[in-house]
Design a protein around this motif. Structure first.
Motif, PDB file in Angstrom:
ATOM      1  N   THR A  55     -11.461  14.261   4.495  1.00 47.21           N
ATOM      2  CA  THR A  55     -11.014  14.373   3.089  1.00 47.21           C
ATOM      3  C   THR A  55      -9.547  13.985   2.960  1.00 47.21           C
ATOM      4  OG1 THR A  55     -10.471  16.709   3.447  1.00 47.21           O
ATOM      5  CG2 THR A  55     -12.664  16.203   2.594  1.00 47.21           C
ATOM      6  N   GLU A  56      -8.869  13.759   4.099  1.00 50.17           N
ATOM      7  CA  GLU A  56      -7.464  13.386   4.090  1.00 50.17           C
ATOM      8  C   GLU A  56      -7.297  11.877   3.920  1.00 50.17           C
ATOM      9  OE1 GLU A  56      -8.844  15.065   6.523  1.00 50.17           O
ATOM     10  OE2 GLU A  56      -7.970  17.078   6.536  1.00 50.17           O
ATOM     11  N   LEU A  57      -6.127  11.495   3.416  1.00 47.27           N
ATOM     12  CA  LEU A  57      -5.772  10.087   3.363  1.00 47.27           C
ATOM     13  C   LEU A  57      -5.237   9.705   4.744  1.00 47.27           C
ATOM     14  CD1 LEU A  57      -5.154  11.409   0.413  1.00 47.27           C
ATOM     15  CD2 LEU A  57      -3.997   9.251  -0.026  1.00 47.27           C
ATOM     16  N   ILE A  58      -5.768   8.630   5.328  1.00 51.54           N
ATOM     17  CA  ILE A  58      -5.338   8.196   6.653  1.00 51.54           C
ATOM     18  C   ILE A  58      -4.942   6.727   6.589  1.00 51.54           C
ATOM     19  CG2 ILE A  58      -5.981   7.912   9.076  1.00 51.54           C
ATOM     20  CD1 ILE A  58      -8.000  10.151   8.707  1.00 51.54           C
ATOM     21  N   CYS A  59      -3.789   6.413   7.169  1.00 54.53           N
ATOM     22  CA  CYS A  59      -3.356   5.026   7.206  1.00 54.53           C
ATOM     23  C   CYS A  59      -2.487   4.797   8.441  1.00 54.53           C
ATOM     24  CB  CYS A  59      -2.578   4.640   5.939  1.00 54.53           C
ATOM     25  SG  CYS A  59      -0.972   5.458   5.793  1.00 54.53           S
ATOM     26  N   ARG A  60      -2.411   3.545   8.845  1.00 57.00           N
ATOM     27  CA  ARG A  60      -1.492   3.121   9.889  1.00 57.00           C
ATOM     28  C   ARG A  60      -0.687   1.954   9.341  1.00 57.00           C
ATOM     29  NH1 ARG A  60      -6.074   3.682  13.341  1.00 57.00           N
ATOM     30  NH2 ARG A  60      -6.280   1.411  13.439  1.00 57.00           N
ATOM     31  N   PHE A  61       0.581   1.887   9.736  1.00 58.14           N
ATOM     32  CA  PHE A  61       1.429   0.814   9.214  1.00 58.14           C
ATOM     33  C   PHE A  61       2.530   0.488  10.220  1.00 58.14           C
ATOM     34  CE2 PHE A  61       2.825   4.907   7.696  1.00 58.14           C
ATOM     35  CZ  PHE A  61       4.195   4.921   7.926  1.00 58.14           C
ATOM     36  N   ARG A  62       2.962  -0.767  10.166  1.00 52.75           N
ATOM     37  CA  ARG A  62       4.036  -1.225  11.039  1.00 52.75           C
ATOM     38  C   ARG A  62       5.393  -0.771  10.480  1.00 52.75           C
ATOM     39  NH1 ARG A  62       1.075  -6.385  10.861  1.00 52.75           N
ATOM     40  NH2 ARG A  62      -0.396  -6.401  12.608  1.00 52.75           N
ATOM     41  N   PRO A  63       6.445  -0.879  11.307  1.00 56.91           N
ATOM     42  CA  PRO A  63       7.768  -0.449  10.835  1.00 56.91           C
ATOM     43  C   PRO A  63       8.230  -1.129   9.555  1.00 56.91           C
ATOM     44  CG  PRO A  63       7.804  -0.688  13.219  1.00 56.91           C
ATOM     45  CD  PRO A  63       6.462  -1.195  12.754  1.00 56.91           C
ATOM     46  N   ASP A  64       7.744  -2.370   9.307  1.00 56.98           N
ATOM     47  CA  ASP A  64       8.151  -3.056   8.074  1.00 56.98           C
ATOM     48  C   ASP A  64       7.318  -2.630   6.864  1.00 56.98           C
ATOM     49  OD1 ASP A  64       5.719  -4.218   8.573  1.00 56.98           O
ATOM     50  OD2 ASP A  64       6.436  -6.292   8.534  1.00 56.98           O
ATOM     51  N   GLY A  65       6.382  -1.694   7.080  1.00 56.56           N
ATOM     52  CA  GLY A  65       5.582  -1.185   5.967  1.00 56.56           C
ATOM     53  C   GLY A  65       4.237  -1.854   5.795  1.00 56.56           C
ATOM     54  N   THR A  66       3.920  -2.846   6.616  1.00 53.51           N
ATOM     55  CA  THR A  66       2.634  -3.539   6.511  1.00 53.51           C
ATOM     56  C   THR A  66       1.507  -2.628   6.990  1.00 53.51           C
ATOM     57  OG1 THR A  66       3.673  -5.692   6.888  1.00 53.51           O
ATOM     58  CG2 THR A  66       1.294  -5.544   7.224  1.00 53.51           C
ATOM     59  N   LEU A  67       0.518  -2.421   6.138  1.00 60.79           N
ATOM     60  CA  LEU A  67      -0.611  -1.559   6.486  1.00 60.79           C
ATOM     61  C   LEU A  67      -1.556  -2.284   7.439  1.00 60.79           C
ATOM     62  CD1 LEU A  67      -1.315  -0.092   2.937  1.00 60.79           C
ATOM     63  CD2 LEU A  67      -0.611   1.233   4.937  1.00 60.79           C
ATOM     64  N   THR A  68      -1.985  -1.572   8.473  1.00 65.32           N
ATOM     65  CA  THR A  68      -2.954  -2.142   9.419  1.00 65.32           C
ATOM     66  C   THR A  68      -4.296  -1.436   9.339  1.00 65.32           C
ATOM     67  OG1 THR A  68      -2.185  -0.661  11.176  1.00 65.32           O
ATOM     68  CG2 THR A  68      -1.134  -2.833  11.020  1.00 65.32           C
ATOM     69  N   PHE A  69      -4.334  -0.273   8.727  1.00 60.48           N
ATOM     70  CA  PHE A  69      -5.592   0.453   8.561  1.00 60.48           C
ATOM     71  C   PHE A  69      -5.443   1.444   7.424  1.00 60.48           C
ATOM     72  CE2 PHE A  69      -8.090   4.293   9.159  1.00 60.48           C
ATOM     73  CZ  PHE A  69      -9.379   3.767   9.208  1.00 60.48           C
ATOM     74  N   VAL A  70      -6.490   1.566   6.611  1.00 63.01           N
ATOM     75  CA  VAL A  70      -6.567   2.599   5.572  1.00 63.01           C
ATOM     76  C   VAL A  70      -8.006   3.096   5.537  1.00 63.01           C
ATOM     77  CG1 VAL A  70      -4.685   1.757   4.101  1.00 63.01           C
ATOM     78  CG2 VAL A  70      -6.989   0.824   3.810  1.00 63.01           C
ATOM     79  N   ILE A 152      -1.289  10.963   8.079  1.00 64.13           N
ATOM     80  CA  ILE A 152      -2.431  11.684   7.513  1.00 64.13           C
ATOM     81  C   ILE A 152      -1.911  12.481   6.322  1.00 64.13           C
ATOM     82  CG2 ILE A 152      -4.211  13.416   7.929  1.00 64.13           C
ATOM     83  CD1 ILE A 152      -4.132  12.672  10.861  1.00 64.13           C
ATOM     84  N   GLY A 153      -2.475  12.228   5.151  1.00 67.10           N
ATOM     85  CA  GLY A 153      -1.985  12.844   3.925  1.00 67.10           C
ATOM     86  C   GLY A 153      -2.991  13.774   3.277  1.00 67.10           C
TER      87      GLY A 153
END
Length: 310
Positions: A55-70, A152-153
């Motif tokens: 039920t949580e928001l999950i994401c991964r992102f690079r240091p420049d803010g580019t998302l690699t997974f949501v 994880i949000g």
């Protein structure tokens, strides 16, 4: 059959056997690779099922803010598709105040402090403002530009609203308590009374003074009766507060009357050498109100010029 022919046959047989063994090894390697690939696909499928089932928001992102997974929850929350997010820089609409705080917090992230907990507001696509709480894990390897943060949000809007409501109720309760501890009663036209009960410390004396001065202005009072019959301790500090109260009231054009000084309190003040200056003192609240009414009656009969001078 000559010797050379025999030797050739033996060599060919040996080579064929070697090829068979090599082929068997390749088949075993291929089977192992297929098994590993199958296991990896199954593991990835389980991972995605677990992630997407949260039920949580999950994401991964690079240091420049580019998302690699949501995950799907992240997409639904921001009303975006995975294609609109993965491979792109996506910054939710965050109030400027919260953005400055987040920048300071992320500046503290490093190898010795890889986990960061943050909480901030976001403006949702429907225009509503919600609160998100994030657990951010910083990259710990030497992957450079390919390093990824994982976050994880959780939507904590209802909790924040409940906390705000509790704070509001506490403020109202504190105001209610202050009003009860320093009650103000309009007795007659331009006459107000304040009966004090219990322990009177510096903080409560200051609150009483503030309430009384507001009352003088609100009711256009000419006489203020402060009754201390229910005050348990009346020391030099309280006496000084009463004198200051009388002076402040006088500056607003009103007369302060102190009632309810018990014999033991009077004796204690005498022993301490504490005086009340020109503060009018009477024995009971009833006498104080009678004094105020007589004073008001005299004031109402005085000529207009004399009343204005008062």
């Amino acid at each position: 059959m000559n010797e050379s022919h025999v030797n050739g046959s033996v060599a060919a047989g040996a080579e064929l056997e070697m090829l068979r063994r090599r082929n068997a090894e390749l088949e075993r390697e291929l089977a192992e690779r297929r098994r590993v690939e199958t296991a990896l696909r199954a593991s990835e499928a389980r991972f995605r099922a677990i992630v997407e089932g949260q039920t949580e928001l999950i994401c991964r992102f690079r240091p420049d803010g580019t998302l690699t997974f949501v995950n799907e929850v992240y997409c639904r929350f921001f009303d975006k598709t995975p294609e609109e997010l993965v491979g792109h820089r996506f910054t939710p609409l965050i109030p400027e105040e919260d953005q400055r705080l987040l920048e300071k917090q992320f500046a503290t992230v490093g190898p010795e402090n890889p986990i960061l907990h943050t909480e901030h507001r976001v403006l949702c696509p429907d225009g509503s403002v919600r609160w998100l709480q994030w657990t951010n894990r910083a990259p710990v390897g030497d992957e450079g530009l390919h390093a990824e943060f994982q976050s994880i949000g959780v939507d904590v809007t209802e909790r924040r609203r409940a906390e705000d409501e509790v704070r509001r109720l506490n403020r109202e309760l504190e105001q209610l308590v202050r009003e009860l501890s320093t009650p103000l009663m309009p007795v007659a036209d331009q006459v107000i009374a304040m009966p004090l009960v219990g322990f009177l410390d510096a903080a409560r004396a200051a609150a009483a003074l503030e309430t009384l001065l507001q009352g003088v202005t609100t009711y256009n009072a000419r006489t203020v009766v402060v009754d201390i019959t229910g005050v348990g301790v009346f020391d030099a500090q309280v006496a000084d507060a009463m004198i200051r109260l009388a002076k402040a009231v006088k500056l607003l054009g009103a007369q302060a009357v102190l009632t309810g000084i018990q014999p033991r309190i009077a004796q204690s003040l005498i022993e301490q050498g504490v005086g009340l200056g020109d503060l009018v003192t009477l024995q009971t609240l009833k006498e104080g109100i009678a004094f105020a009414l007589r004073r008001e009656h005299r004031g109402s009969r005085a000529p207009a010029r004399e009343r204005a001078a008062r």
